[in-house]
Design a protein around this motif. Sequence first.
Motif, short mmCIF file in Angstrom:
data_model
loop_
_atom_site.label_atom_id
_atom_site.label_comp_id
_atom_site.label_asym_id
_atom_site.label_seq_id
_atom_site.Cartn_x
_atom_site.Cartn_y
_atom_site.Cartn_z
N UNK A 33 -18.15 44.12 -1.45
CA UNK A 33 -18.91 44.89 -2.38
C UNK A 33 -19.84 45.81 -1.52
N UNK A 34 -20.52 45.43 -0.47
CA UNK A 34 -21.45 46.21 0.14
C UNK A 34 -21.13 46.69 1.55
N UNK A 35 -20.58 45.78 2.65
CA UNK A 35 -20.14 46.10 3.98
C UNK A 35 -19.43 46.79 4.11
N UNK A 36 -17.83 46.53 3.27
CA UNK A 36 -16.82 47.15 3.61
C UNK A 36 -16.43 48.13 2.35
N UNK A 37 -17.40 48.43 1.80
CA UNK A 37 -17.16 49.44 0.42
C UNK A 37 -16.59 50.80 0.86
N UNK A 38 -16.95 51.34 1.89
CA UNK A 38 -16.49 52.38 2.15
C UNK A 38 -14.91 52.62 2.69
N UNK A 39 -14.45 51.55 3.47
CA UNK A 39 -13.17 51.50 3.54
C UNK A 39 -12.41 51.02 2.44
N UNK A 40 -12.90 50.38 1.55
CA UNK A 40 -12.31 49.90 0.41
C UNK A 40 -12.01 50.81 -0.69
N UNK A 41 -13.18 52.04 -0.85
CA UNK A 41 -13.03 52.92 -1.76
C UNK A 41 -12.04 53.92 -1.45
N UNK A 50 -11.94 50.78 -5.08
CA UNK A 50 -11.79 49.26 -4.78
C UNK A 50 -13.00 48.82 -4.68
N UNK A 51 -13.87 49.24 -3.77
CA UNK A 51 -15.20 48.54 -3.36
C UNK A 51 -16.23 48.81 -4.43
N UNK A 52 -15.94 49.82 -5.43
CA UNK A 52 -16.87 49.89 -6.59
C UNK A 52 -16.18 48.53 -7.37
N UNK A 53 -15.01 48.40 -7.64
CA UNK A 53 -14.53 47.42 -8.37
C UNK A 53 -15.18 46.07 -8.20
N UNK A 54 -15.02 45.78 -6.82
CA UNK A 54 -15.28 44.51 -6.11
C UNK A 54 -17.04 44.28 -6.41
N UNK A 55 -17.75 45.22 -6.12
CA UNK A 55 -19.07 45.21 -6.56
C UNK A 55 -19.49 44.90 -7.97
N UNK A 56 -18.60 45.63 -8.82
CA UNK A 56 -19.03 45.40 -10.03
C UNK A 56 -18.34 44.25 -10.93
N UNK A 57 -17.00 43.97 -10.46
CA UNK A 57 -16.27 43.01 -11.14
C UNK A 57 -15.70 42.05 -10.58
N UNK A 58 -15.16 42.32 -9.50
CA UNK A 58 -14.40 41.38 -8.54
C UNK A 58 -15.14 40.20 -8.03
N UNK A 59 -16.30 40.23 -7.66
CA UNK A 59 -17.01 39.24 -7.13
C UNK A 59 -17.38 38.15 -8.10
N UNK A 60 -17.26 38.68 -9.61
CA UNK A 60 -17.49 37.58 -10.54
C UNK A 60 -16.16 36.97 -10.79
#
Length: 85
Positions: A33-41, A50-60
């Motif tokens: 959600x934070x460190x690798x968000x640019x690569x995942x985006x 994908x980075x946004x998705x992990x930060x908002x939904x995926x971690x939960x």
Amino acid sequence: MTKENKARAYWKENIKYVLILLAIWFLVSYGAGILFKDELNTIKIAGFKLGFWFAQQGAMYVFVILIFVYVRLMNKLDKKYGYDA
């Protein structure tokens, strides 16, 4: 194995499981959600980065899955050491 040694081994294994599961949760929530968000985006799922998705939904979602994994591991551990009811 004495009762005290059995309890000590049980808690040692329990703490090992907790630390592994917390490390996975940290990697998913903080890492994805934070460190690798640019690569995942660069990857999109249903129109969302994908980075946004992990930060908002995926971690939960991963946290809830880890709860069920922990319950399963603890049930096995309880049976292994004779603490199941």
